[in-house]
Structures are given as structure tokens and as C-alpha cells.
Write a protein that holds these residues in place. Structure first.
Motif, short mmCIF file in Angstrom:
data_model
loop_
_atom_site.label_atom_id
_atom_site.label_comp_id
_atom_site.label_asym_id
_atom_site.label_seq_id
_atom_site.Cartn_x
_atom_site.Cartn_y
_atom_site.Cartn_z
N ARG A 151 80.75 51.99 37.49
CA ARG A 151 81.95 52.03 36.60
C ARG A 151 82.02 52.77 35.35
N SER A 152 83.15 53.15 34.89
CA SER A 152 83.42 54.14 33.85
C SER A 152 82.65 53.46 32.56
N GLY A 153 82.57 52.13 32.21
CA GLY A 153 82.09 51.54 31.09
C GLY A 153 80.42 51.59 31.15
N GLN A 154 79.94 51.36 32.42
CA GLN A 154 78.44 51.65 32.71
C GLN A 154 78.19 53.12 32.47
N LEU A 155 78.78 54.02 33.04
CA LEU A 155 78.35 55.54 33.20
C LEU A 155 78.45 56.03 31.79
N ALA A 156 79.91 55.49 30.82
CA ALA A 156 79.87 55.91 29.47
C ALA A 156 78.45 55.54 28.35
N GLU A 157 78.10 54.36 28.86
CA GLU A 157 77.03 53.83 28.00
C GLU A 157 75.72 54.37 28.32
N ALA A 158 75.53 54.77 29.69
CA ALA A 158 74.28 55.06 30.02
C ALA A 158 74.20 56.74 29.44
N VAL A 159 75.19 57.31 29.18
CA VAL A 159 75.13 58.85 28.72
C VAL A 159 75.44 58.81 27.20
N GLY A 160 75.78 57.68 26.72
CA GLY A 160 76.26 57.89 25.24
C GLY A 160 77.71 58.19 24.91
N VAL A 161 78.47 58.20 25.68
CA VAL A 161 79.69 58.46 25.40
C VAL A 161 81.09 57.42 25.45
N ASN A 162 82.05 57.58 25.01
CA ASN A 162 83.18 56.59 25.42
C ASN A 162 83.89 57.02 26.67
N PRO A 163 84.40 55.85 27.22
CA PRO A 163 85.21 56.27 28.72
C PRO A 163 86.17 57.23 28.52
N GLN A 164 86.89 57.40 27.47
CA GLN A 164 87.84 58.25 27.29
C GLN A 164 87.33 59.63 27.35
N THR A 165 86.01 59.94 27.04
CA THR A 165 85.27 60.97 27.31
C THR A 165 85.23 61.64 28.49
N LEU A 166 84.89 60.53 29.43
CA LEU A 166 84.94 60.85 30.96
C LEU A 166 86.26 61.40 31.48
N ARG A 167 87.18 60.47 31.17
CA ARG A 167 88.44 60.98 31.66
C ARG A 167 89.00 62.38 31.06
N TYR A 168 88.51 62.77 29.94
CA TYR A 168 88.86 64.05 29.29
C TYR A 168 87.75 65.19 30.21
N ARG A 181 87.55 53.17 38.48
CA ARG A 181 86.37 54.47 38.75
C ARG A 181 85.42 54.10 39.09
N LEU A 182 84.60 54.74 40.42
CA LEU A 182 83.39 54.34 40.63
C LEU A 182 82.73 55.86 40.71
N TYR A 183 81.59 55.98 39.84
CA TYR A 183 81.00 57.28 39.78
C TYR A 183 79.73 57.23 40.61
N PRO A 184 79.43 58.10 41.15
CA PRO A 184 77.98 58.22 41.95
C PRO A 184 76.65 58.33 40.95
N PRO A 185 75.64 57.63 41.08
CA PRO A 185 74.36 57.58 40.11
C PRO A 185 73.98 58.76 39.62
N GLU A 186 74.20 60.10 40.25
CA GLU A 186 73.82 61.23 39.92
C GLU A 186 74.85 61.87 38.73
N THR A 187 75.54 61.33 38.49
CA THR A 187 76.58 61.65 37.46
C THR A 187 76.01 61.51 36.12
N VAL A 188 75.35 60.58 35.87
CA VAL A 188 74.38 60.21 34.74
C VAL A 188 73.45 61.53 34.37
N THR A 189 72.84 61.90 35.34
CA THR A 189 71.94 63.34 35.10
C THR A 189 73.02 64.52 34.65
N MET A 190 73.93 64.72 35.67
CA MET A 190 74.85 65.76 35.33
C MET A 190 75.60 65.86 33.79
N LEU A 191 75.97 64.55 33.37
CA LEU A 191 76.47 64.35 32.02
C LEU A 191 75.56 64.66 30.99
N ARG A 192 74.22 64.09 31.17
CA ARG A 192 73.46 64.38 30.19
C ARG A 192 73.04 65.97 30.32
#
Length: 122
Positions: free
Chosen positions: A2-19, A37-48
Motif C-alpha cells: 500500500r501507499s503508506g508502506q511504499l512511502a515509508e520503505a522509500v523515505g517519501v510521503n504518500p503525496q510524493t507517490l501521487r505526484y 493503491r497497491l504497488y508491486p514490490p519492485e516499485t521500491v527499487t525503482m523509486l530508490r
């Protein structure tokens, strides 16, 4: 994830994901029945990778181009040239500021009338 999990894993806020979605850096994710929102796990690597590119001085527009096609090496070479040019320019500014501090300039108008003034006012 979910958005919150992804945002936390990457170190951004959820609004950044929507941006990033609006900017086209991030594909619109699938959604749960509740609309989350449900993001695939590989999104973490891409956002990093996106965050690392930003730290290297790439703009989001430049990152979008890098994500769309190959060419990182050439763009990194170009970016390195830009950064080296800025370093030279900023070094000159720092040198001038040091000279102002060392000369004891406290008033721009007064300093402009003193021949020892390090500022290029004339």
C-alpha cells in the motif's frame, strides 16, 4: 504494498507517490475494492533509483527520460559537466564572499567608495 508502506520503505510521503504518478514517473497502481493503491514490490527499487538520481542532480524531467529509455551513461557525463561548471562558478562566488568578509565590508554604499573594496561594483 500500500501507499503508506511504499512511502515509508522509500523515505517519501504518500503525496510524493501521487505526484510521481501525475508526472508519469510511476505507473498508476492497481486498487483494492476499497480504492487503496497497491504497488508491486519492485516499485521500491525503482523509486530508490529515482531518489538516487535526484541526489545526483537530475531533475524529474531528466529522470523520466532515463526511465523511458537507456542513456544513463551519456546523461551522467552531461550532468557531470554541468556540476563541474557550477563548482567553478560557486568557487568564484565563495572566494568573493571571503574577500568581502576579510575586507570588513559592512555597508554596500560605503564599500563601493573604497578602492580596496573587493566587490566588482564599478
Amino acid at each position: 504494498m500500500r501507499s503508506g508502506q511504499l512511502a515509508e520503505a522509500v523515505g517519501v510521503n504518500p503525496q510524493t507517490l501521487r505526484y510521481y504518478e501525475r508526472r508519469g514517473l510511476l505507473n498508476e497502481p492497481e486498487r483494492t475494492l476499497g480504492g487503496h493503491r497497491l504497488y508491486p514490490p519492485e516499485t521500491v527499487t525503482m523509486l530508490r533509483g529515482v531518489k538516487a538520481a535526484q541526489r545526483l542532480g537530475f531533475t524529474l524531467d531528466e529522470i523520466a527520460v532515463l526511465l523511458a529509455r537507456a542513456g544513463l551513461r551519456d546523461r551522467a557525463r552531461d550532468k557531470l559537466g554541468e556540476i563541474e561548471t557550477r563548482i567553478v562558478e560557486l568557487t568564484a562566488v565563495a572566494d568573493m564572499l571571503r574577500a568581502v568578509v576579510d575586507a570588513g565590508c559592512d555597508d554596500l554604499e560605503v564599500c563601493a567608495t573604497v578602492p580596496e573594496c573587493p566587490l566588482p561594483l564599478g
